[in-house]
Design a protein around this motif. Structure first.
Motif, mmCIF file in Angstrom:
data_model
loop_
_atom_site.group_PDB
_atom_site.id
_atom_site.type_symbol
_atom_site.label_atom_id
_atom_site.label_comp_id
_atom_site.label_asym_id
_atom_site.label_seq_id
_atom_site.Cartn_x
_atom_site.Cartn_y
_atom_site.Cartn_z
ATOM 1 N N ASN B 80 0.832 -1.219 0.000
ATOM 2 C CA ASN B 80 0.000 0.000 0.000
ATOM 3 C C ASN B 80 0.860 1.260 0.000
ATOM 4 O O ASN B 80 0.526 2.264 -0.609
ATOM 5 N N LYS B 81 1.987 1.153 0.685
ATOM 6 C CA LYS B 81 2.849 2.335 0.875
ATOM 7 C C LYS B 81 3.770 2.577 -0.335
ATOM 8 O O LYS B 81 3.956 3.708 -0.747
ATOM 9 N N PHE B 82 4.339 1.492 -0.855
ATOM 10 C CA PHE B 82 5.328 1.642 -1.939
ATOM 11 C C PHE B 82 4.799 1.000 -3.229
ATOM 12 O O PHE B 82 4.691 -0.229 -3.306
ATOM 13 N N SER B 83 4.534 1.840 -4.229
ATOM 14 C CA SER B 83 3.912 1.307 -5.446
ATOM 15 C C SER B 83 4.868 0.374 -6.202
ATOM 16 O O SER B 83 4.429 -0.597 -6.824
ATOM 17 N N LEU B 84 6.172 0.646 -6.123
ATOM 18 C CA LEU B 84 7.128 -0.221 -6.821
ATOM 19 C C LEU B 84 7.097 -1.624 -6.202
ATOM 20 O O LEU B 84 7.085 -2.636 -6.919
ATOM 21 N N PHE B 85 7.061 -1.666 -4.877
ATOM 22 C CA PHE B 85 6.980 -2.954 -4.173
ATOM 23 C C PHE B 85 5.693 -3.685 -4.584
ATOM 24 O O PHE B 85 5.697 -4.885 -4.824
ATOM 25 N N ASN B 86 4.619 -2.910 -4.701
ATOM 26 C CA ASN B 86 3.343 -3.492 -5.123
ATOM 27 C C ASN B 86 3.457 -4.064 -6.536
ATOM 28 O O ASN B 86 3.016 -5.195 -6.793
ATOM 29 N N ASP B 87 4.082 -3.291 -7.443
ATOM 30 C CA ASP B 87 4.235 -3.754 -8.825
ATOM 31 C C ASP B 87 5.051 -5.047 -8.898
ATOM 32 O O ASP B 87 4.754 -5.944 -9.680
ATOM 33 N N ILE B 88 6.089 -5.118 -8.051
ATOM 34 C CA ILE B 88 6.970 -6.299 -8.070
ATOM 35 C C ILE B 88 6.264 -7.521 -7.484
ATOM 36 O O ILE B 88 6.367 -8.626 -8.007
ATOM 37 N N THR B 89 5.534 -7.317 -6.399
ATOM 38 C CA THR B 89 4.953 -8.470 -5.685
ATOM 39 C C THR B 89 3.596 -8.916 -6.232
ATOM 40 O O THR B 89 3.176 -10.039 -5.986
ATOM 41 N N LYS B 90 2.928 -8.023 -6.951
ATOM 42 C CA LYS B 90 1.581 -8.337 -7.447
ATOM 43 C C LYS B 90 1.522 -9.646 -8.258
ATOM 44 O O LYS B 90 0.653 -10.492 -7.994
ATOM 45 N N PRO B 91 2.448 -9.831 -9.234
ATOM 46 C CA PRO B 91 2.382 -11.095 -9.995
ATOM 47 C C PRO B 91 2.548 -12.321 -9.096
ATOM 48 O O PRO B 91 1.872 -13.335 -9.299
ATOM 49 N N ALA B 92 3.427 -12.220 -8.095
ATOM 50 C CA ALA B 92 3.648 -13.362 -7.195
ATOM 51 C C ALA B 92 2.358 -13.709 -6.454
ATOM 52 O O ALA B 92 1.985 -14.886 -6.334
ATOM 53 N N MET B 93 1.663 -12.683 -5.974
ATOM 54 C CA MET B 93 0.413 -12.920 -5.253
ATOM 55 C C MET B 93 -0.637 -13.533 -6.179
ATOM 56 O O MET B 93 -1.398 -14.417 -5.785
ATOM 57 N N GLN B 94 -0.656 -13.037 -7.426
ATOM 58 C CA GLN B 94 -1.628 -13.571 -8.396
ATOM 59 C C GLN B 94 -1.347 -15.041 -8.691
ATOM 60 O O GLN B 94 -2.270 -15.845 -8.787
ATOM 61 N N VAL B 95 -0.048 -15.374 -8.792
ATOM 62 C CA VAL B 95 0.321 -16.777 -9.063
ATOM 63 C C VAL B 95 -0.096 -17.653 -7.879
ATOM 64 O O VAL B 95 -0.699 -18.716 -8.058
ATOM 65 N N ILE B 96 0.203 -17.186 -6.670
ATOM 66 C CA ILE B 96 -0.148 -17.980 -5.480
ATOM 67 C C ILE B 96 -1.658 -18.225 -5.421
ATOM 68 O O ILE B 96 -2.121 -19.306 -5.078
ATOM 69 N N ARG B 97 -2.420 -17.206 -5.785
ATOM 70 C CA ARG B 97 -3.875 -17.350 -5.782
ATOM 71 C C ARG B 97 -4.352 -18.349 -6.838
ATOM 72 O O ARG B 97 -5.282 -19.117 -6.605
ATOM 73 N N ALA B 98 -3.708 -18.284 -8.013
ATOM 74 C CA ALA B 98 -4.208 -19.051 -9.160
ATOM 75 C C ALA B 98 -3.788 -20.529 -9.139
ATOM 76 O O ALA B 98 -4.527 -21.387 -9.605
ATOM 77 N N VAL B 99 -2.597 -20.807 -8.596
ATOM 78 C CA VAL B 99 -2.085 -22.186 -8.651
ATOM 79 C C VAL B 99 -2.834 -23.062 -7.634
ATOM 80 O O VAL B 99 -3.001 -22.682 -6.483
ATOM 81 N N PRO B 100 -3.297 -24.249 -8.059
ATOM 82 C CA PRO B 100 -4.022 -25.135 -7.132
ATOM 83 C C PRO B 100 -3.116 -25.613 -5.987
ATOM 84 O O PRO B 100 -1.904 -25.743 -6.169
ATOM 85 N N VAL B 101 -3.747 -25.883 -4.844
ATOM 86 C CA VAL B 101 -2.997 -26.333 -3.665
ATOM 87 C C VAL B 101 -2.178 -27.575 -3.986
ATOM 88 O O VAL B 101 -1.001 -27.669 -3.627
ATOM 89 N N ALA B 102 -2.804 -28.528 -4.712
ATOM 90 C CA ALA B 102 -2.124 -29.796 -5.016
ATOM 91 C C ALA B 102 -0.819 -29.541 -5.779
ATOM 92 O O ALA B 102 0.194 -30.203 -5.522
ATOM 93 N N SER B 103 -0.842 -28.560 -6.707
ATOM 94 C CA SER B 103 0.372 -28.257 -7.482
ATOM 95 C C SER B 103 1.475 -27.766 -6.550
ATOM 96 O O SER B 103 2.641 -28.163 -6.683
ATOM 97 N N PHE B 104 1.113 -26.903 -5.623
ATOM 98 C CA PHE B 104 2.118 -26.395 -4.678
ATOM 99 C C PHE B 104 2.705 -27.530 -3.846
ATOM 100 O O PHE B 104 3.909 -27.566 -3.592
ATOM 101 N N ILE B 105 1.825 -28.442 -3.429
ATOM 102 C CA ILE B 105 2.302 -29.549 -2.596
ATOM 103 C C ILE B 105 3.319 -30.382 -3.380
ATOM 104 O O ILE B 105 4.384 -30.729 -2.876
ATOM 105 N N ILE B 106 2.974 -30.647 -4.641
ATOM 106 C CA ILE B 106 3.874 -31.463 -5.470
ATOM 107 C C ILE B 106 5.173 -30.698 -5.765
ATOM 108 O O ILE B 106 6.271 -31.241 -5.661
#
Lengths: 187, 246
Positions: B80-106
């Motif tokens: 919220n505070k640093f837009s660059l940090f948000n830009d960098i981390t946003k894709p990672a958060m989107q990936v974590i949300r999108a990838v199924p739990v089983a895939s992460f476990i494997i």
């Protein structure tokens, strides 16, 4: 002394304040008058440092400001007294002011339980309870009924005797009762 | 009293539906009766291993949940505070949300010990939820209240703890309740796949391998009940925190 020199400010393309200058002596009370949208609220935001001017200078002359915004801005999860203490208001002084404003019983009440006029007076009490040299009042009497209007004006006058005050109101009668000198702002 | 009677009646109705379904299917490998399940639960309750499994599963998942809430909260503030940090981390958060739990476990199967995997998976489920809730709730605070802090020169910490935090707290706590449910379910799923020692998920898997379906049902009931209990406990904490605020 508060000095504003050649101040200009625009929202994007729209010029709101154009080369405005003003000097206010310490202890002086002025009434900023002008049609809606002429930039009165913008000017006080510039004075408070909430907006940055495109050009020009503002010198508060070392004065500490306090403000009653156009909206009450009372934090809903705090009582009236907690709202006052949050901004550094003195508890004892606040009690006196709340009593003088006729809302002494509201110090432990949450804003949601107060009427519009009571909230307005609580916001005024908050502004008066801190240490300040310059008080900015943006439409401070909105929502206060006739019965309490004079009481509120007298209370503000009593607690701002040697202070500098900038009042914004559309009601000349309020400015007259307050005894403020008119300054026209029209860009 | 009326509420208790109503609740008991509804529970009885569902148990009856379960029982009738089991009797009609008449194959306890597919669906055991409630009585068979209760018997299996009784047998499980007589073993020390079962209690240790319950305790360790709760421990692992709660640790993952706390880590997820902590990192998510701090990350949300930074985003919220640093837009660059948000830009960098946003894709990672989107990936974590999108990838199924089983895939992460494997994917993480060889990177983590079986004991650590449920913690990691619970953490991953909670992280993006709390992160985005914190970030969105902070962005949603009306600037008018923050201007008060600027005019009266309140410190960064005072603005954060006395203005921002109380504003976002109700949303954040509600999000924590949802996140706990996700952490619990995904954590148990991770235990089923990774089979750590002493875990409800491992017990589920073992009993499935022994074709002991009443025991599988009994453990599933325990998992569901524990999820409800954890939610009730957290709700109480939330209520206390919110009441203390008001």
């Amino acid at each position: 002394m508060l000095k504003i020199k050649n101040l200009s400010f625009s929202f994007g393309e729209k010029l709101v304040i154009n080369n405005f200058s003003l000097s206010i002596e310490n202890g002086e009370k002025i009434w900023l008058s002008g049609p809606s949208g002429c930039g009165k609220t913008t000017l006080i935001k510039l004075i408070l440092g909430l907006l940055k001017a495109n050009s020009g200078e503002i010198d508060l002359g070392g004065m500490t400001p306090s403000v009653v915004f156009q909206e009450n801005r009372l934090l809903p999860f705090y009582t009236v007294m907690q709202n006052i203490e949050l901004v550094g208001g003195d508890k004892q002084k606040a009690k006196e002011i709340l009593l003088a404003l006729g809302i002494g019983e509201t110090e432990n009440s949450y804003p949601s339980s107060l009427s519009g006029g009571m909230k307005r007076r609580a916001a005024i009490a908050r502004a008066l309870s801190v240490d300040f040299d310059l008080l900015i009042l943006d439409e401070p009497f909105n929502g206060i009924d006739e019965k309490n209007l004079e009481l509120t004006i007298n209370c503000i006058k009593e607690f701002t005797q040697d202070k500098t005050v900038i009042l914004i109101t559309h009601n000349p009668e309020e400015a007259r009762l307050f005894g403020a000198k008119k300054v026209e702002i029209n860009n | 009293m009326k509420k208790i009677l109503k609740g008991t009646a509804i529970l009885t109705l569902w148990l009856l539906i379960w029982h009738v379904t089991a009797v009609i299917i008449n194959d306890n490998f597919l669906i055991p009766t409630p009585l068979e399940t209760l018997k299996a639960l009784f047998v499980l309750c007589q073993t020390e291993q079962f209690y240790l499994a319950v305790f360790k599963s709760i421990f692992r998942i709660v640790i993952g949940f706390i880590l997820g809430v902590t990192v998510g909260f701090l990350g949300g503030i930074a985003a919220n505070k640093f837009s660059l940090f948000n830009d960098i981390t946003k894709p990672a958060m989107q990936v974590i949300r999108a990838v199924p739990v089983a895939s992460f476990i494997i994917l993480a199967f060889y990177s983590f010990e079986s004991n650590e995997m449920p913690i990691f998976i619970a953490f991953l489920m909670v992280l993006p939820m709390i992160w985005s809730t914190t970030q969105t709730a902070l962005a949603g605070i009306d600037d008018k209240f923050l201007e008060l802090g600027k005019v009266y020169k309140l410190s960064f910490w005072k603005i954060f703890f006395k203005i921002k935090l109380p504003f976002i707290m109700p949303t954040l706590l509600t999000s924590c309740l949802t996140a706990l449910g996700f952490a619990w379910k995904s954590g148990i799923a991770a235990e089923v796949i990774c089979r750590p020692q002493l875990a409800l998920g491992t017990l589920l898997n073992d009993n499935k391998n022994y074709f002991d379906m009443p025991a599988v049902f009994a453990i599933t009931v325990v998992v569901a009940l524990l999820s409800i209990v954890l939610e009730i406990v957290l709700k109480q904490v939330v209520r206390r925190v919110l009441n203390a605020k008001n």
